[in-house]
Design an enzyme around this catalytic site. Structure first.
Site, mmCIF file in Angstrom:
data_model
loop_
_atom_site.group_PDB
_atom_site.id
_atom_site.type_symbol
_atom_site.label_atom_id
_atom_site.label_comp_id
_atom_site.label_asym_id
_atom_site.label_seq_id
_atom_site.Cartn_x
_atom_site.Cartn_y
_atom_site.Cartn_z
ATOM 1 N N VAL A 1 3.945 6.524 -9.425
ATOM 2 C CA VAL A 1 2.994 5.839 -9.918
ATOM 3 C C VAL A 1 1.566 6.364 -10.090
ATOM 4 C CG1 VAL A 1 2.060 3.269 -9.408
ATOM 5 C CG2 VAL A 1 4.570 3.363 -9.618
ATOM 6 N N CYS B 1 11.798 -1.374 -8.150
ATOM 7 C CA CYS B 1 11.034 -3.009 -9.036
ATOM 8 C C CYS B 1 11.538 -3.511 -8.774
ATOM 9 C CB CYS B 1 9.989 -2.346 -10.092
ATOM 10 S SG CYS B 1 8.969 -0.920 -9.496
ATOM 11 N N THR C 1 3.501 -3.578 -5.429
ATOM 12 C CA THR C 1 4.010 -4.754 -5.367
ATOM 13 C C THR C 1 4.563 -5.908 -4.040
ATOM 14 O OG1 THR C 1 4.860 -4.083 -7.481
ATOM 15 C CG2 THR C 1 6.231 -5.971 -6.304
ATOM 16 N N ARG D 1 15.859 7.020 -5.020
ATOM 17 C CA ARG D 1 15.535 6.054 -4.155
ATOM 18 C C ARG D 1 15.769 4.726 -5.029
ATOM 19 N NH1 ARG D 1 9.475 6.500 -3.520
ATOM 20 N NH2 ARG D 1 9.699 6.600 -5.536
ATOM 21 N N THR E 1 6.171 -0.126 -1.171
ATOM 22 C CA THR E 1 6.943 -1.383 -1.030
ATOM 23 C C THR E 1 8.180 -1.837 -1.283
ATOM 24 O OG1 THR E 1 6.146 -2.838 -3.027
ATOM 25 C CG2 THR E 1 4.619 -3.100 -0.790
ATOM 26 N N ASP F 1 -2.425 11.946 -0.851
ATOM 27 C CA ASP F 1 -0.972 11.468 -0.254
ATOM 28 C C ASP F 1 -0.872 12.034 1.389
ATOM 29 O OD1 ASP F 1 1.552 10.558 -2.267
ATOM 30 O OD2 ASP F 1 1.783 11.718 -0.447
#
Length: 438
Positions: A24, A267, A127, A338, A92, A42
């Site tokens: 993202v 997500c 999120t 993931r 998240t 990062d």
């Protein structure tokens, strides 16, 4: 102090930072760098080195775009002090017990807080459930910076809607929800995002509204897929082909075109738990959302059980059966492994004494080894199989002909578990395959 921040960014007198350069954050950084000066931060120094060398491990923008970009890639958090507009785009996830894991967003807030300067605007993209930005992130930023929110810095929330692996629905082409703590912050946040989002922005009336909008987008999708998965289970028991049913029903103008499948990723398989967690805190136990999650979380086990049933039907010994799985990522044409649900198929097959071989030329092999201890094989090494599970709709698998697929098998009945329904069922059944799909 904030009203002229947009002009200062355009004049390159101030910089924008991105905290978190994954699937993202990195495309956002690259998009903004075409218009203004960008610091890309990062914690993962190895990833930063790849970006600096013009390599895009995410495949989201490609190596050429990374080579050409002016983003200042860094693992040095003090570089964040050079920026006045900060975007936090860290994942998240959820814990094993499905409770929200806010560690990444809390950690990012601490890092940013340590390096926050007066007059900054901070926008969170992760999120979260409604309230996290104001109740969790602001106190951390204030504590670490010694600054006061609303006086020394402003805050906003703009949920990401980037669809990893999707070359059509990109940052630029998806309408962006933006929100701010007040009118002043909302105005500057909206103008900054309008620089890169061609589709325009939607100004949400509050941060909590924007947080809630994001979390229900994926919850809605999750519930619709759960309905399709439940239908698939029912129709399989009836001996009816689900894909054929959906094609027939899909001819009605207002029938929603969803399909059964494994719901992984970070997500759709995660966000509903953020909403239900917050609901539980308020004393409401979710009914529909959690029942949808239960169905979707069990689909890997369901697929594995059907592999075993097909082996038995084909008179093949189950223990030590030779099974290959094509695809390991959570979605097609994306290297991200993931929260993949393919691991559920693998683990369930192991319960039956089957250790499958896995091939996925599109996956991040290092990540899969690190997260799951998985070692992939080259697709050319797949031979003498009893069953093949076509698990992910990668373009490279769609190109496989029936002759290519036949080479995967040994003697006896060929079992094909086509999870995504990529193949022509009738052709494979006519060729003598034991064929099954969701």
């Amino acid at each position: 102090m904030y009203t002229n921040l947009y002009e200062k960014l355009l004049a390159r007198e101030e910089k924008l930072s991105l905290v978190g350069l994954g699937y993202v954050g990195m495309p956002i950084a690259v998009a903004f760098a075409k218009k203004i000066d960008v610091v890309g931060f990062d914690l993962n120094a190895k990833k930063i080195e790849l970006y600096k060398n013009g390599i895009d491990p995410t495949n989201e923008v490609g190596d050429d775009a990374i080579k050409a970009t002016t983003v200042d890639f860094t693992a040095d958090e003090t570089k964040l002090r050079e920026a006045k507009f900060h975007i936090v785009a860290v994942p998240t996830p959820v814990n094993d017990d499905h409770t929200p894991d806010l560690t990444p967003v809390e950690g990012a807030s601490e890092i940013l807080g340590r390096n926050l300067t007066k007059g900054s605007v901070v926008v969170f993209e992760s999120t979260v459930y409604p309230g996290v930005t104001e109740d969790v992130c602001i106190p951390i930023l204030e504590r670490e910076s010694g600054l006061k929110c609303g006086v020394d810095f402003k805050i906003g929330y703009s949920p990401e809607r980037i669809n990893p692996g999707d070359k059509v629905h990109r940052l630029e082409t998806i309408k962006k929800i933006v929100s701010g703590m007040d009118e002043e912050s909302l105005a500057v946040i909206a103008k900054v995002y309008e620089l890169v989002v061609e589709a325009g922005v939607h100004r949400a009336e509050s941060i909590k509204v924007a947080e809630a909008a994001k979390v229900i987008e994926n919850s809605q999708r999750d519930i619709n897929i759960a309905f399709m998965n439940e239908l698939s289970i029912i129709f399989n028991k009836m001996g009816i082909d689900t894909k054929s049913v959906l094609e027939a029903a899909g001819t009605k103008w207002n029938f929603l075109k969803f399909y059964p499948g494994l719901v992984g990723g970070h997500c759709i398989g995660v966000d509903p738990y953020y909403l239900t967690y917050k609901a539980e805190m308020m004393g409401y136990h979710s009914q529909i959302i959690l029942s949808g999650r239960r169905i979707n979380d069990d689909m890997g086990k369901y697929v594995a059980e059907n592999v075993v049933k097909k082996l038995i039907a084909a008179n093949k010994p189950v223990k030590n059966a030779k099974v290959a799985i094509l695809g390991f990522t959570f979605k097609e044409n994306c290297p991200d492994t993931r929260n993949t649900k393919i691991i559920d198929i693998v683990n369930e097959l192991k319960e039956y004494g089957i250790t499958p071989v896995i091939a996925d030329p599109a996956a991040d092999a290092d990540e899969a080894k690190w997260l799951y201890g998985m070692e992939f094989v080259d697709i050319s090494a797949i031979k003498n199989m009893d069953a093949v599970v076509l698990a992910v709709a990668h373009d490279c698998f769609k190109k496989l002909s029936m002759d290519d697929i036949a080479k995967f098998y040994g003697d006896g009945k060929k079992i094909m578990i086509d999870i995504k329904g990529l193949l022509d069922r009738k052709a494979y059944e006519a060729a003598g395959y034991e064929y099954w799909r969701l």
